[in-house]
Scaffold this motif. Structure first.
Motif, PDB file in Angstrom:
ATOM      1  N   LYS A  63     -42.157  -4.038 -11.144  1.00 33.22           N
ATOM      2  CA  LYS A  63     -41.888  -4.226 -12.506  1.00 33.22           C
ATOM      3  C   LYS A  63     -42.732  -3.628 -13.637  1.00 33.22           C
ATOM      4  CE  LYS A  63     -41.114  -9.355 -12.133  1.00 33.22           C
ATOM      5  NZ  LYS A  63     -41.572 -10.949 -12.241  1.00 33.22           N
ATOM      6  N   GLU A  64     -43.839  -3.154 -13.018  1.00 33.60           N
ATOM      7  CA  GLU A  64     -44.467  -2.226 -14.266  1.00 33.60           C
ATOM      8  C   GLU A  64     -43.625  -1.006 -13.877  1.00 33.60           C
ATOM      9  OE1 GLU A  64     -47.586  -1.104 -16.894  1.00 33.60           O
ATOM     10  OE2 GLU A  64     -46.960  -2.941 -16.052  1.00 33.60           O
ATOM     11  N   THR A  65     -43.386  -0.490 -12.801  1.00 32.60           N
ATOM     12  CA  THR A  65     -42.776   0.716 -12.737  1.00 32.60           C
ATOM     13  C   THR A  65     -41.490   1.059 -13.730  1.00 32.60           C
ATOM     14  OG1 THR A  65     -43.461   1.119 -10.558  1.00 32.60           O
ATOM     15  CG2 THR A  65     -41.627   2.523 -11.193  1.00 32.60           C
ATOM     16  N   ILE A  66     -40.474  -0.212 -13.751  1.00 33.32           N
ATOM     17  CA  ILE A  66     -39.276  -0.477 -14.299  1.00 33.32           C
ATOM     18  C   ILE A  66     -39.694  -0.293 -15.848  1.00 33.32           C
ATOM     19  CG2 ILE A  66     -37.657  -1.829 -14.892  1.00 33.32           C
ATOM     20  CD1 ILE A  66     -37.254  -2.943 -12.214  1.00 33.32           C
ATOM     21  N   HIS A  67     -40.924  -1.016 -16.267  1.00 31.29           N
ATOM     22  CA  HIS A  67     -41.196  -1.133 -17.550  1.00 31.29           C
ATOM     23  C   HIS A  67     -41.578   0.246 -18.194  1.00 31.29           C
ATOM     24  CE1 HIS A  67     -42.883  -2.522 -21.405  1.00 31.29           C
ATOM     25  NE2 HIS A  67     -44.456  -2.145 -21.013  1.00 31.29           N
ATOM     26  N   ARG A  68     -42.643   0.926 -17.358  1.00 27.72           N
ATOM     27  CA  ARG A  68     -43.202   2.111 -17.864  1.00 27.72           C
ATOM     28  C   ARG A  68     -42.239   3.318 -17.965  1.00 27.72           C
ATOM     29  NH1 ARG A  68     -48.356   2.112 -20.188  1.00 27.72           N
ATOM     30  NH2 ARG A  68     -49.597   0.547 -18.702  1.00 27.72           N
ATOM     31  N   LEU A  69     -41.177   3.097 -17.077  1.00 27.26           N
ATOM     32  CA  LEU A  69     -40.066   4.306 -17.100  1.00 27.26           C
ATOM     33  C   LEU A  69     -38.834   3.937 -17.697  1.00 27.26           C
ATOM     34  CD1 LEU A  69     -40.595   5.881 -13.192  1.00 27.26           C
ATOM     35  CD2 LEU A  69     -41.998   6.576 -15.609  1.00 27.26           C
ATOM     36  N   SER A  70     -38.778   2.766 -18.246  1.00 27.94           N
ATOM     37  CA  SER A  70     -37.541   2.191 -18.946  1.00 27.94           C
ATOM     38  C   SER A  70     -36.441   2.630 -18.010  1.00 27.94           C
ATOM     39  CB  SER A  70     -37.401   3.009 -20.387  1.00 27.94           C
ATOM     40  OG  SER A  70     -38.591   2.697 -21.141  1.00 27.94           O
ATOM     41  N   LEU A  71     -36.438   1.995 -16.835  1.00 27.53           N
ATOM     42  CA  LEU A  71     -35.336   2.057 -15.770  1.00 27.53           C
ATOM     43  C   LEU A  71     -34.369   1.030 -15.995  1.00 27.53           C
ATOM     44  CD1 LEU A  71     -37.643   2.993 -12.435  1.00 27.53           C
ATOM     45  CD2 LEU A  71     -36.379   4.549 -14.250  1.00 27.53           C
ATOM     46  N   SER A  72     -32.891   1.246 -16.005  1.00 22.79           N
ATOM     47  CA  SER A  72     -32.107   0.107 -15.905  1.00 22.79           C
ATOM     48  C   SER A  72     -30.920   0.371 -15.034  1.00 22.79           C
ATOM     49  CB  SER A  72     -31.703   0.072 -17.301  1.00 22.79           C
ATOM     50  OG  SER A  72     -30.901   1.510 -17.703  1.00 22.79           O
ATOM     51  N   SER A  73     -30.666   1.479 -14.755  1.00 23.08           N
ATOM     52  CA  SER A  73     -29.463   1.900 -13.794  1.00 23.08           C
ATOM     53  C   SER A  73     -29.767   1.365 -12.521  1.00 23.08           C
ATOM     54  CB  SER A  73     -29.368   3.408 -13.628  1.00 23.08           C
ATOM     55  OG  SER A  73     -30.341   4.015 -13.163  1.00 23.08           O
ATOM     56  N   ALA A 128     -37.371   2.547  -8.096  1.00 22.90           N
ATOM     57  CA  ALA A 128     -38.486   1.711  -8.223  1.00 22.90           C
ATOM     58  C   ALA A 128     -38.873   0.869  -7.135  1.00 22.90           C
ATOM     59  CB  ALA A 128     -38.225   0.755  -9.458  1.00 22.90           C
ATOM     60  N   GLY A 129     -37.980   0.326  -6.482  1.00 22.18           N
ATOM     61  CA  GLY A 129     -38.066  -0.495  -5.235  1.00 22.18           C
ATOM     62  C   GLY A 129     -39.002   0.308  -4.330  1.00 22.18           C
ATOM     63  N   VAL A 130     -38.179   1.501  -4.066  1.00 18.81           N
ATOM     64  CA  VAL A 130     -38.998   2.390  -2.918  1.00 18.81           C
ATOM     65  C   VAL A 130     -40.455   2.754  -3.225  1.00 18.81           C
ATOM     66  CG1 VAL A 130     -38.725   4.601  -1.756  1.00 18.81           C
ATOM     67  CG2 VAL A 130     -36.508   3.203  -2.172  1.00 18.81           C
ATOM     68  N   PHE A 131     -40.633   2.955  -4.251  1.00 17.23           N
ATOM     69  CA  PHE A 131     -41.992   3.457  -4.881  1.00 17.23           C
ATOM     70  C   PHE A 131     -42.879   2.420  -4.662  1.00 17.23           C
ATOM     71  CE2 PHE A 131     -45.266   3.319  -8.204  1.00 17.23           C
ATOM     72  CZ  PHE A 131     -45.660   4.593  -7.808  1.00 17.23           C
ATOM     73  N   ALA A 132     -42.492   1.020  -5.095  1.00 16.43           N
ATOM     74  CA  ALA A 132     -43.408   0.030  -5.097  1.00 16.43           C
ATOM     75  C   ALA A 132     -43.605  -0.441  -3.922  1.00 16.43           C
ATOM     76  CB  ALA A 132     -42.639  -1.216  -5.849  1.00 16.43           C
ATOM     77  N   GLY A 133     -42.695  -0.334  -2.931  1.00 10.74           N
ATOM     78  CA  GLY A 133     -42.877  -0.806  -1.536  1.00 10.74           C
ATOM     79  C   GLY A 133     -43.822   0.224  -0.919  1.00 10.74           C
ATOM     80  N   ALA A 134     -43.633   1.575  -0.938  1.00 15.27           N
ATOM     81  CA  ALA A 134     -44.366   2.540  -0.498  1.00 15.27           C
ATOM     82  C   ALA A 134     -45.857   2.350  -0.798  1.00 15.27           C
ATOM     83  CB  ALA A 134     -43.944   3.877  -0.728  1.00 15.27           C
ATOM     84  N   PHE A 135     -46.298   2.056  -2.264  1.00 19.22           N
ATOM     85  CA  PHE A 135     -47.527   1.798  -2.875  1.00 19.22           C
ATOM     86  C   PHE A 135     -47.991   0.767  -2.135  1.00 19.22           C
ATOM     87  CE2 PHE A 135     -50.341  -0.296  -5.760  1.00 19.22           C
ATOM     88  CZ  PHE A 135     -51.229   0.802  -6.178  1.00 19.22           C
ATOM     89  N   ALA A 136     -47.181  -0.359  -2.119  1.00 17.20           N
ATOM     90  CA  ALA A 136     -47.942  -1.658  -1.602  1.00 17.20           C
ATOM     91  C   ALA A 136     -48.212  -1.584   0.007  1.00 17.20           C
ATOM     92  CB  ALA A 136     -47.114  -2.784  -1.741  1.00 17.20           C
ATOM     93  N   GLY A 137     -47.614  -0.824   0.729  1.00 15.27           N
ATOM     94  CA  GLY A 137     -47.604  -0.559   2.168  1.00 15.27           C
ATOM     95  C   GLY A 137     -48.861   0.337   2.159  1.00 15.27           C
TER      96      GLY A 137
END
Length: 327
Positions: A118-128, A135-144
């Protein structure tokens, strides 16, 4: 009857909100960790088999193994052999420390994923759609990777325990471990943090790649099953999404899993504190490919799938059932 003053009510309300906020924040960490432990209970025997298959024929060219050096022929035969020689305790080697690892890894993966996403989407204003997937790939990699760092000492001990066989002593380096606690304290006394976190870089690659595929695959897979196929948010939907996530994660993760297993299990020179076979994950990757070929990176793949497939299914389904407890 006298009523409490307004400021007392506001204090109570603020305290209640704080309590609910903390409960909401901790919920995914706890449910993810507990769900991972539940899944590990059933899939740990395949983890033992996978580990030994990945170590069998280590740095030996394809076709160069003798019959005596190749006791494990396939996943099911290997499982039968482990059970015959070591019993149920052999099949469940490393289960205790695996629970500690699951609390760290899956607690972190599930707990960090959504807020980072959610923070990645908010910070980068992603919508597509592409942006949301990224954003999901990045969040998954970071969390892992966060989970891998936190749980690395436990994964180290788990790998060494599962690689050990009292019968076949030529499968990888054999570490005789009396207990997980004695192994951890022994590493701390001899090598400090360096010993406890030996191989953490390889684990970060492994968990980062696996989670970058598994987490968004499950999240978007579940959303697609509900929105495009009209399925309900039920156990059946959770099961279907987890099947997809498990298959994709296994394909992407296996080469890094082989490297991680070998880095963690290799012997260590007591004089220099360096690994006997590999300098780092890249060195391990290169040596595996040059001596065993590309297929060396996919050793133990079927056993890995038998482990990570059900593990993913049980973990996500159980996690979804635990969620209402924290609402």
């Amino acid at each position: 009857m006298a009523l409490p003053p307004d400021n007392a009510l506001s204090v109570d309300t603020a305290a209640e909100k704080k309590k609910k906020s903390l409960k909401h924040t901790l919920a995914p960490f706890i449910s993810g960790g507990v769900a991972g432990c539940g899944a590990a209970t059933f899939t740990n025997p395949w983890e033992v088999v996978k580990t030994r298959l990945q170590l069998q024929g280590e740095l030996v060219r394809a076709g160069g193994l003798t019959a005596a050096s190749r006791p494990y022929h396939n996943s099911f035969q290997a499982m039968r052999l482990v059970f015959q020689n070591e019993g149920i305790r052999g099949c469940q080697r490393g289960l205790g420390v695996a629970y500690a690892y699951q609390l760290c890894l899956n607690g972190s993966r599930i707990g960090f994923y959504e807020p980072v996403y959610k923070e990645t989407i908010h910070r980068l204003s992603l919508s597509s759609d592409h942006g949301l997937v990224a954003a999901g790939v990045f969040a998954g990699a970071f969390a892992g990777m966060m989970g891998a760092v936190i749980g690395s000492p436990f994964y180290l001990i788990k790998t060494r325990q599962q690689a050990y066989s009292p019968v076949f002593r030529d499968i990888g380096y054999q570490h005789e471990i009396k207990s997980s606690l004695s192994a951890l304290t022994g590493l701390w006394r001899t090598d400090g943090m360096r010993g406890l976190y030996r191989g953490v870089t390889a684990a970060m690659f492994r968990a980062g790649v696996g989670s970058s595929v598994q987490m968004p695959s499950y999240t978007f897979g579940k959303a697609s099953l509900i929105s495009k196929f009209g399925m309900q948010d039920s156990i059946g939907t959770h099961f279907g999404a987890s099947v997809i996530a498990g298959i994709l994660a296994c394909v992407a993760m296996n080469p890094f899993d082989v490297v991680s297993t070998r880095i963690y299990n290799q012997g260590v020179d007591p004089a220099t504190g360096r690994g006997l076979l590999y300098k780092n994950p890249v060195d391990c990757l290169v040596k595996v490919v040059t001596t065993e070929g590309v297929f060396g990176l996919y050793k133990g793949f079927f056993a890995h799938f038998l482990r990570i497939g059900p593990h993913t299914m049980i973990m996500f389904v159980l996690m979804e059932q635990l969620k209402p407890l924290f609402v």
